[in-house]
Design an enzyme around this catalytic site. Sequence first.
Site, mmCIF file in Angstrom:
data_model
loop_
_atom_site.group_PDB
_atom_site.id
_atom_site.type_symbol
_atom_site.label_atom_id
_atom_site.label_comp_id
_atom_site.label_asym_id
_atom_site.label_seq_id
_atom_site.Cartn_x
_atom_site.Cartn_y
_atom_site.Cartn_z
ATOM 1 N N HIS A 100 0.850 -1.196 0.000
ATOM 2 C CA HIS A 100 0.000 0.000 0.000
ATOM 3 C C HIS A 100 0.881 1.238 0.000
ATOM 4 O O HIS A 100 2.026 1.196 0.421
ATOM 5 C CB HIS A 100 -0.891 0.043 1.253
ATOM 6 C CG HIS A 100 -1.677 -1.189 1.467
ATOM 7 N ND1 HIS A 100 -2.875 -1.431 0.833
ATOM 8 C CD2 HIS A 100 -1.431 -2.279 2.229
ATOM 9 C CE1 HIS A 100 -3.335 -2.606 1.204
ATOM 10 N NE2 HIS A 100 -2.480 -3.151 2.038
ATOM 11 N N ALA A 157 17.371 -16.179 12.647
ATOM 12 C CA ALA A 157 15.937 -16.351 12.846
ATOM 13 C C ALA A 157 15.270 -15.059 13.304
ATOM 14 O O ALA A 157 15.835 -14.294 14.077
ATOM 15 C CB ALA A 157 15.679 -17.450 13.870
ATOM 16 N N THR A 162 16.001 -5.162 5.755
ATOM 17 C CA THR A 162 15.539 -3.946 5.083
ATOM 18 C C THR A 162 16.609 -3.336 4.180
ATOM 19 O O THR A 162 16.314 -2.410 3.432
ATOM 20 C CB THR A 162 15.112 -2.888 6.111
ATOM 21 O OG1 THR A 162 16.241 -2.558 6.931
ATOM 22 C CG2 THR A 162 13.967 -3.395 6.984
ATOM 23 N N ARG A 180 28.864 -10.236 12.039
ATOM 24 C CA ARG A 180 30.121 -10.948 11.880
ATOM 25 C C ARG A 180 30.342 -11.288 10.414
ATOM 26 O O ARG A 180 29.401 -11.574 9.674
ATOM 27 C CB ARG A 180 30.062 -12.238 12.693
ATOM 28 C CG ARG A 180 31.366 -12.973 12.762
ATOM 29 C CD ARG A 180 31.277 -14.103 13.740
ATOM 30 N NE ARG A 180 30.864 -15.278 12.997
ATOM 31 C CZ ARG A 180 30.724 -16.470 13.508
ATOM 32 N NH1 ARG A 180 30.879 -16.651 14.792
ATOM 33 N NH2 ARG A 180 30.386 -17.486 12.773
#
Length: 192
Positions: A100, A157, A162, A180
Site C-alpha cells: 500500500h 531467525a 531492510t 560478523r
Amino acid sequence: MTNAIDGVLGWRNRFSGAVRVGRGSTIAWRRIKRAVGNDLFVGEDSIVHADISFEDIGGKIQIGSRTFIGRSHLVCYRSLTIGDDVIMSWGITVVDHDSHSINWMDRRDDVREWTAGRKYWDKIPHAPIVISDRAWIGFNVSILKGVSIGTGSVIGACSVVTRDIPPYSLAVGNPAKVIRALSPPSEENREW
C-alpha cells in the site's frame, strides 16, 4: 497420496505454461496463486514447499538449483530471484513491494477496489529482491523490497532484512545488521 492431491488441486498451475520446474525438483503446485500471466522457474533438484503469490500479471520468480524453501511465503509483484544452493527455513516472508502507499489519500479506497477485483500499483513502491547463491535464511525472517542478500550469507531467525547484506556475512535483528563476517570456502574445498 499427498502428491496426487497436490497435483489435482494444482492442475491449473501445472498446465498454465507459466511454471517451469527442473529435473528432480518438487514444488507445491496447489500453493501457487495467480500463475497465469507470470513466470515461475525452479532449477534442478530443488524442493519448494512455499506459498507463492503473484500480485499482478508480469511477475517473475526465479529459484535456482539444489535450493530448499520450507513452508514460507514468496509474494511477487515484479521480481524475486533466489540462487543456487540456498536454504530457506519455514515462516519466511519475502515481498518485493510495500502493498500500500504510505499516503492515506492514495490508499483510502484500497479495500473498496479489492472487493471489485482491482488494485492500482502506480503509487506503491516496489523493487526486486535477490537472494544469492549459498545463502541460509533462518525461520520467521522477513525480507523487504529492494534487498540483495550476498553469496554465502546467513540471516538469523526472526530478523527483518531492510537493507543489502554483503557476501559471507551473518546478519541478525530488526532491522537486520551484520554482526560478523563469515569465511568464504577455500579454493581446495570448492565443489562448484
